[in-house]
Motif scaffolding. Structure first.
Motif, PDB file in Angstrom:
ATOM      1  N   UNK A  11      17.046 -29.092   8.484  1.00 49.70           N
ATOM      2  CA  UNK A  11      16.960 -29.973   7.314  1.00 49.70           C
ATOM      3  C   UNK A  11      16.887 -29.183   6.017  1.00 49.70           C
ATOM      4  N   UNK A  12      16.440 -27.940   6.077  1.00 47.08           N
ATOM      5  CA  UNK A  12      16.343 -27.112   4.871  1.00 47.08           C
ATOM      6  C   UNK A  12      17.707 -26.845   4.248  1.00 47.08           C
ATOM      7  N   UNK A  13      18.751 -26.903   5.066  1.00 46.35           N
ATOM      8  CA  UNK A  13      20.090 -26.590   4.576  1.00 46.35           C
ATOM      9  C   UNK A  13      20.555 -27.582   3.509  1.00 46.35           C
ATOM     10  N   UNK A  14      19.985 -28.803   3.528  1.00 46.72           N
ATOM     11  CA  UNK A  14      20.450 -29.858   2.625  1.00 46.72           C
ATOM     12  C   UNK A  14      20.153 -29.556   1.165  1.00 46.72           C
ATOM     13  N   UNK A  15      19.096 -28.767   0.885  1.00 44.33           N
ATOM     14  CA  UNK A  15      18.751 -28.463  -0.511  1.00 44.33           C
ATOM     15  C   UNK A  15      18.773 -26.963  -0.795  1.00 44.33           C
ATOM     16  N   UNK A  16      19.684 -26.253  -0.094  1.00 42.99           N
ATOM     17  CA  UNK A  16      19.804 -24.795  -0.266  1.00 42.99           C
ATOM     18  C   UNK A  16      18.477 -24.092   0.000  1.00 42.99           C
ATOM     19  N   UNK A  17      17.726 -24.624   0.955  1.00 42.97           N
ATOM     20  CA  UNK A  17      16.477 -24.018   1.430  1.00 42.97           C
ATOM     21  C   UNK A  17      15.351 -24.041   0.397  1.00 42.97           C
ATOM     22  N   UNK A  18      15.476 -24.885  -0.618  1.00 43.26           N
ATOM     23  CA  UNK A  18      14.365 -25.024  -1.567  1.00 43.26           C
ATOM     24  C   UNK A  18      13.115 -25.548  -0.874  1.00 43.26           C
ATOM     25  N   UNK A  19      13.314 -26.326   0.195  1.00 36.63           N
ATOM     26  CA  UNK A  19      12.178 -26.861   0.957  1.00 36.63           C
ATOM     27  C   UNK A  19      11.795 -25.962   2.122  1.00 36.63           C
ATOM     28  N   UNK A  20      12.456 -24.808   2.237  1.00 32.04           N
ATOM     29  CA  UNK A  20      12.222 -23.919   3.371  1.00 32.04           C
ATOM     30  C   UNK A  20      10.861 -23.251   3.347  1.00 32.04           C
ATOM     31  N   UNK A  21      10.398 -22.923   4.532  1.00 31.59           N
ATOM     32  CA  UNK A  21       9.135 -22.209   4.719  1.00 31.59           C
ATOM     33  C   UNK A  21       9.427 -20.821   5.267  1.00 31.59           C
ATOM     34  N   UNK A  22       8.574 -19.873   4.963  1.00 31.94           N
ATOM     35  CA  UNK A  22       8.725 -18.514   5.471  1.00 31.94           C
ATOM     36  C   UNK A  22       7.348 -17.925   5.719  1.00 31.94           C
ATOM     37  N   UNK A  23       7.336 -16.731   6.284  1.00 32.52           N
ATOM     38  CA  UNK A  23       6.084 -15.999   6.472  1.00 32.52           C
ATOM     39  C   UNK A  23       5.943 -15.022   5.314  1.00 32.52           C
ATOM     40  N   UNK A  24       4.885 -15.201   4.545  1.00 31.25           N
ATOM     41  CA  UNK A  24       4.639 -14.321   3.405  1.00 31.25           C
ATOM     42  C   UNK A  24       3.766 -13.153   3.857  1.00 31.25           C
ATOM     43  N   UNK A  25       4.165 -11.944   3.479  1.00 29.52           N
ATOM     44  CA  UNK A  25       3.395 -10.736   3.781  1.00 29.52           C
ATOM     45  C   UNK A  25       2.786 -10.192   2.507  1.00 29.52           C
ATOM     46  N   UNK A  26       1.509  -9.873   2.565  1.00 30.79           N
ATOM     47  CA  UNK A  26       0.814  -9.312   1.416  1.00 30.79           C
ATOM     48  C   UNK A  26       0.169  -7.976   1.825  1.00 30.79           C
ATOM     49  N   UNK A  27       0.896  -6.857   1.686  1.00 26.30           N
ATOM     50  CA  UNK A  27       0.270  -5.542   1.813  1.00 26.30           C
ATOM     51  C   UNK A  27      -0.449  -5.219   0.500  1.00 26.30           C
ATOM     52  N   UNK A  28      -1.645  -4.685   0.600  1.00 23.53           N
ATOM     53  CA  UNK A  28      -2.358  -4.331  -0.632  1.00 23.53           C
ATOM     54  C   UNK A  28      -3.214  -3.094  -0.416  1.00 23.53           C
ATOM     55  N   UNK A  29      -3.437  -2.380  -1.507  1.00 26.26           N
ATOM     56  CA  UNK A  29      -4.258  -1.172  -1.485  1.00 26.26           C
ATOM     57  C   UNK A  29      -5.545  -1.453  -2.240  1.00 26.26           C
ATOM     58  N   UNK A  30      -6.653  -1.066  -1.648  1.00 19.59           N
ATOM     59  CA  UNK A  30      -7.922  -1.167  -2.339  1.00 19.59           C
ATOM     60  C   UNK A  30      -8.715   0.104  -2.104  1.00 19.59           C
ATOM     61  N   UNK A  31      -9.647   0.369  -2.989  1.00 16.92           N
ATOM     62  CA  UNK A  31     -10.266   1.685  -3.012  1.00 16.92           C
ATOM     63  C   UNK A  31     -11.519   1.767  -2.157  1.00 16.92           C
ATOM     64  N   UNK A  32     -11.964   2.982  -1.999  1.00 16.10           N
ATOM     65  CA  UNK A  32     -13.258   3.255  -1.385  1.00 16.10           C
ATOM     66  C   UNK A  32     -14.380   2.742  -2.286  1.00 16.10           C
ATOM     67  N   UNK A  33     -15.626   2.686  -1.817  1.00 16.66           N
ATOM     68  CA  UNK A  33     -16.735   2.222  -2.658  1.00 16.66           C
ATOM     69  C   UNK A  33     -16.849   3.028  -3.949  1.00 16.66           C
ATOM     70  N   UNK A  34     -17.195   2.345  -5.023  1.00 16.20           N
ATOM     71  CA  UNK A  34     -17.352   3.026  -6.300  1.00 16.20           C
ATOM     72  C   UNK A  34     -17.903   2.091  -7.353  1.00 16.20           C
ATOM     73  N   UNK A  35     -18.688   2.629  -8.290  1.00 17.17           N
ATOM     74  CA  UNK A  35     -19.284   1.821  -9.338  1.00 17.17           C
ATOM     75  C   UNK A  35     -19.097   2.460 -10.706  1.00 17.17           C
ATOM     76  N   UNK A  36     -18.334   3.527 -10.800  1.00 15.48           N
ATOM     77  CA  UNK A  36     -17.990   4.119 -12.086  1.00 15.48           C
ATOM     78  C   UNK A  36     -16.482   4.080 -12.237  1.00 15.48           C
ATOM     79  N   UNK A  37     -16.002   4.020 -13.457  1.00 12.96           N
ATOM     80  CA  UNK A  37     -14.552   3.982 -13.672  1.00 12.96           C
ATOM     81  C   UNK A  37     -13.941   5.262 -13.129  1.00 12.96           C
ATOM     82  N   UNK A  38     -13.037   5.128 -12.163  1.00 20.05           N
ATOM     83  CA  UNK A  38     -12.526   6.320 -11.490  1.00 20.05           C
ATOM     84  C   UNK A  38     -11.232   5.976 -10.766  1.00 20.05           C
TER      85      UNK A  38
END
Length: 362
Positions: free
Chosen positions: A138-165
């Motif tokens: 059914x997604x084909x009818x609107x050029x996949x505007x209604x399509x669903x996908x699997x979103x991947x979110x890779x992200x980097x976060x730091x080690x513990x810290x409380x000073x600007x570094x």
């Protein structure tokens, strides 16, 4: 159908940690039931389960990321194919950009080969236990505007810290979630914002966490004023288009030329942007990457649209600047945006030939 972003994390996540000059990797299976069992849970019970799934043991709260926004991320999608498989769109480009963003923040860069292996593996591990999306004709009818996908979110976060570094021992984590259209139904108008997204010699060309605070504020203000999107202008002259709130911007001019702002240190090098330029060129549409003023955009544009992993190709029916409003193509999606959308989504969802080898099978 998934509606935009939701924190409905799939159970398997990927966690890597940099220490002693090397990356250690692990796949962690977070608390879950079967998809059918989860669908039958009460709203309260499901919220409790998802909260547990969104809590990663061993990840500290007080870090340079949580305190100062010193982190970066990527966004990419795995698309369901008609044959039942899943394919990720251009993950090699995300891998390079992620490494560049980390190194731009003086973190050790995450290796591109580990990025490629991990994003494929985490999608497959979740699909193997039923957490995935299936192709719907059914997604084909609107050029996949209604399509669903699997979103991947890779992200980097730091080690513990409380000073600007800076970070010398970051984590890289990848989660997945189902996602639908980023922009909701309704108005498709945009308005310029007085806020500044990025400054020269800053982090505007990196996918840094801190860039998105101003973007979120500007978009919220635009929505409150009745618009869908906010458009940023350059900081130095306040006359040239730069980006949407979290997407690159394109203008199709009366001359038949498709123009997008040229890349610099204030504009994110979008992967969808890069793909649209290639598709347009191959369709015989003249393309230019250059400065385009707000005056030129409003007086000479036949169509305007934004691009991004989340946005896909989303047309803007109008643009307002300092109280003056211009409507494009009688407020409807134009032929150029429609053709580009059909081609891009067709490739992503497996209905068009992938002659560029953009799609990577999971």
């Amino acid at each position: 159908m998934a509606k935009g972003f939701s924190l409905n994390m799939y159970p398997w996540i990927y966690v890597a940690k940099f220490s002693d000059n090397k990356w250690s990797e692990n796949y962690i299976e977070q608390p879950h039931k079967t998809p059918a069992e989860e669908a039958s849970l009460s709203e309260e019970a499901l919220a409790d389960l998802l909260l547990k799934r969104n809590t990663i043991p061993g990840i500290p709260v007080i870090t340079y990321t949580s305190q100062y926004g010193n982190g970066c991320f990527e966004g990419l999608k795995a698309f369901p194919q008609p044959d039942g498989s899943l394919k990720i769109f251009r993950p090699d480009e995300n891998a390079k950009r992620f490494k560049n963003s980390m190194e731009g923040l003086y973190m050790p860069g995450f290796p591109t080969d580990k990025f490629m292996e991990s994003v494929k593996a985490v999608v497959k591990k979740n699909a193997d236990i039923g957490f995935t999306v299936k192709y719907d004709k059914a997604w084909e009818k609107d050029n996949f505007l209604s399509g669903t996908s699997v979103y991947l979110r890779p992200f980097a976060l730091t080690e513990p810290g409380i000073g600007v570094n800076i970070s010398t021992s970051p984590w890289v984590i990848t989660i997945t979630t189902p996602v639908g259209a980023y922009f909701g139904a309704g108005t498709s108008g945009a308005v310029t914002t007085e806020r500044i997204r990025a400054t020269p010699k800053g982090t505007g060309n990196l996918k840094a966490n801190s860039n998105y605070v101003i973007s979120a504020i500007a978009k919220h203000e635009a929505i409150q004023a009745g618009f869908m999107e906010a458009v940023f202008l350059d900081v130095e002259e306040r006359k040239y288009l730069e980006e949407g709130s979290s997407a690159n911007i394109f203008c199709y001019l009366k001359s038949g030329t498709l123009v997008t702002p040229d890349l610099g240190d204030t504009i994110l090098p979008g992967i969808t942007r890069k793909s649209v330029l290639k598709l347009a060129s191959d369709m015989g549409i003249k393309t230019e990457e250059r400065k385009i003023s707000i005056d030129e955009a409003m007086s000479d544009s036949l169509e305007m649209f934004v691009t991004g992993t989340a946005a896909g190709i989303t047309f803007l029916d109008s643009l307002q600047h300092k109280g003056k409003k211009v409507v494009f193509n009688n407020g409807k999606m134009g032929n150029v945006a429609t053709k580009l959308l059909a081609k891009l989504k067709g490739i992503q969802y497996g209905m068009e030939e992938d002659k560029y080898d953009w799609m990577v099978k999971v």
